[in-house]
Design a protein around this motif. Structure first.
Motif, PDB file in Angstrom:
ATOM      1  N   ASP A  22       0.840  -1.201   0.000  1.00 42.01           N
ATOM      2  CA  ASP A  22       0.000   0.000   0.000  1.00 42.01           C
ATOM      3  C   ASP A  22       0.877   1.254   0.000  1.00 42.01           C
ATOM      4  O   ASP A  22       0.571   2.252  -0.657  1.00 42.01           O
ATOM      5  CB  ASP A  22      -0.900   0.009   1.252  1.00 42.01           C
ATOM      6  CG  ASP A  22      -2.346   0.369   0.917  1.00 42.01           C
ATOM      7  OD1 ASP A  22      -2.562   0.962  -0.145  1.00 42.01           O
ATOM      8  OD2 ASP A  22      -3.245   0.072   1.723  1.00 42.01           O
ATOM      9  N   HIS A  31      -7.818  -3.238   8.172  1.00 43.81           N
ATOM     10  CA  HIS A  31      -7.058  -2.419   7.228  1.00 43.81           C
ATOM     11  C   HIS A  31      -7.719  -1.039   7.146  1.00 43.81           C
ATOM     12  O   HIS A  31      -8.778  -0.892   6.541  1.00 43.81           O
ATOM     13  CB  HIS A  31      -7.048  -3.111   5.862  1.00 43.81           C
ATOM     14  CG  HIS A  31      -6.255  -2.407   4.814  1.00 43.81           C
ATOM     15  ND1 HIS A  31      -4.953  -2.741   4.515  1.00 43.81           N
ATOM     16  CD2 HIS A  31      -6.565  -1.369   3.998  1.00 43.81           C
ATOM     17  CE1 HIS A  31      -4.501  -1.957   3.546  1.00 43.81           C
ATOM     18  NE2 HIS A  31      -5.467  -1.108   3.210  1.00 43.81           N
ATOM     19  N   HIS A  68      -7.749   3.300   6.627  1.00 46.05           N
ATOM     20  CA  HIS A  68      -7.172   4.478   5.967  1.00 46.05           C
ATOM     21  C   HIS A  68      -7.581   5.758   6.693  1.00 46.05           C
ATOM     22  O   HIS A  68      -8.574   5.790   7.420  1.00 46.05           O
ATOM     23  CB  HIS A  68      -7.604   4.517   4.499  1.00 46.05           C
ATOM     24  CG  HIS A  68      -6.747   3.649   3.631  1.00 46.05           C
ATOM     25  ND1 HIS A  68      -5.594   4.094   3.022  1.00 46.05           N
ATOM     26  CD2 HIS A  68      -6.860   2.340   3.292  1.00 46.05           C
ATOM     27  CE1 HIS A  68      -5.041   3.111   2.331  1.00 46.05           C
ATOM     28  NE2 HIS A  68      -5.783   2.025   2.475  1.00 46.05           N
ATOM     29  N   ASN A 104      -2.364   5.282   5.540  1.00 46.01           N
ATOM     30  CA  ASN A 104      -2.823   4.127   6.318  1.00 46.01           C
ATOM     31  C   ASN A 104      -2.584   4.388   7.808  1.00 46.01           C
ATOM     32  O   ASN A 104      -2.082   5.436   8.185  1.00 46.01           O
ATOM     33  CB  ASN A 104      -2.032   2.879   5.898  1.00 46.01           C
ATOM     34  CG  ASN A 104      -2.328   2.438   4.485  1.00 46.01           C
ATOM     35  OD1 ASN A 104      -2.188   3.213   3.548  1.00 46.01           O
ATOM     36  ND2 ASN A 104      -2.723   1.198   4.313  1.00 46.01           N
TER      37      ASN A 104
HETATM   38 ZN   LIG Z   1      -5.302   0.188   1.539  1.00 46.26          ZN
END
Ligand SMILES: [Zn+2]
Length: 412
Positions: A13, A202, A204, A243
């Protein structure tokens, strides 16, 4: 009691961030630092992207040599059978994969534009998962892209199908940073309870909540009875607003009010590596660390107002939640202010030998020095900036691996 683990995705990422990137040597060093820090798994790249092939193979070799151990190296691919087959053709030794597919109504309708229905999503994912297991994957995580905008009933069905086909984890992707700590807690707790799968969280930072959501997601997963694998990147570098930052998440887990009383790490994290890895990522990405970054920013332990300075001098705990030494800060930094010899893409043997001698690296012969220098030149060509000491030492110690990392011949 289920536990918390880290899967760092800087090398996936992080590097797919617009305007930023890492050389293959830098990605390799990142894996080494993550391993030293105690991170469970590194999402180390893209097994179907041809220019990554030799880098991925070289890092798997380092794992086989025991250099990149115990960290797991896992590749990211789309959840389609042809990607799985390509991954194993290009990188036959790959053992860990995450396969990704969009699950939300928005993506199914507006990205696939009617070419796929919910049933196709489950079909493609399970077919890819079966192929990965058949081709020798030891572990497979299944990623639900845009999970936070996915109907929970479908997401649960997706997770159950993944489990039925042998998935090891389900990645809950808050792809757009849409969740808040309250919604992610409820959703992933429900998902953990009803799928019976360990979850990856996960997050953001589009709404500034990546770290808080990671914490709430960890709590929700564990309360739902499953191990949790938090996805992070170093310095929070990632697409758009980024992230969840690795160091900030670790600090939040172990230092925030009462959290660690109940929710604990599955393996120790060496917090003293924090400053070093943050500095390296900053240099390698060419991106300064914000001065107010938790733990590693220039102002994280700076005090100037009279009351605070006086208070912190009497007892640091008056105005600091944790000590700078814990993060590996406080050592004097050597900065050359006089003559400087730097290894670059046009360096010669004499300057190079001088430089390596200062790091106490001795070559057995002039031929050996020349061979290492040639690799250093190539590493500079790729990085387009002076190499850090650890890169020079790595090349000197593992020249064969370095050669592989630096080979970027477009393949047939
Ligand atoms: Zn991502």
């Amino acid at each position: 009691m289920p536990k918390i683990y880290f899967i760092d995705v800087t090398n996936r990422d992080g590097v797919q961030t617009a305007k930023l990137g890492l050389s293959k040597m830098e990605k390799t060093l990142m894996n080494l630092y993550l391993n030293e820090m105690g991170v469970f798994q590194s999402e180390f790249g893209f097994p179907v992207t041809r220019h990554e092939t030799l880098y991925l193979q070289a890092n798997l070799e380092l794992a086989q040599m025991g250099v990149l151990q115990p960290i797991r190296l896992e590749g990211w691919i789309r959840a389609i059978t042809s990607d799985v087959e390509t991954a194993f053709r290009l990188v036959p030794d790959i053992k860990h994969l995450n396969i990704s597919i969009s699950t939300s109504f928005q993506m199914i309708n507006r990205k696939f534009q009617g070419r796929k229905q919910q049933e196709d999503i489950i079909h493609d994912m399970t077919e890819a998962l079966d192929a990965a297991k058949a081709l020798g994957a030891k572990t497979v995580g299944v990623n639900a892209e845009d999970a936070s905008r996915t109907d929970i009933t479908f997401l649960t069905r997706f997770g159950l199908a993944a489990r039925e086909h042998g998935a090891d984890r389900l990645r809950y992707c808050d792809t757009l940073g849409y969740d808040n700590p309250f919604t992610i807690y409820e959703t992933v707790r429900n998902l953990a309870e009803n799928t019976g799968l360990p979850l990856e969280i996960h997050c953001h930072g589009d709404l500034g909540m990546a770290v808080a959501n990671s914490l709430a997601g960890a709590k929700g997963t564990i309360d739902g009875g499953q191990d949790v694998y938090i996805n992070t990147t170093v310095n929070g570098i990632g697409e758009r607003a980024g992230n969840a930052d690795l160091v900030a998440v670790v600090l939040a887990l172990i230092k925030s009010k009462q959290f660690a009383d109940k929710y604990q790490l599955g393996q120790p994290i060496d917090l003293s590596k924090s400053f070093g890895i943050a500095k390296f990522a900053s240099y390698a990405f060419g991106l300064p660390i914000p001065i107010n970054q938790p733990g590693v920013g220039a102002n994280a332990f700076a005090h100037s107002s009279g009351i605070h300075a006086d208070g912190v001098l009497k007892d640091p705990e008056n105005y600091e939640l944790y000590g700078f030494e814990e993060l590996g800060r406080g050592d004097p930094v050597m900065v050359e202010t006089g003559r400087e010899i730097i290894a670059g893409q046009y360096s010669g043997i004499s300057g190079f030998s001088h430089l390596m001698g200062r790091m106490e690296v001795q070559f057995s012969s002039r031929e050996e020095a020349a061979e290492i220098l040639e690799l250093v030149r190539y590493a500079n060509v790729e990085a387009q900036k002076p190499l850090v000491e650890d890169e020079l030492l790595f090349i000197a110690k593992y020249p064969k691996i370095a050669k592989k990392l630096l080979t970027l011949t477009p393949l047939e």
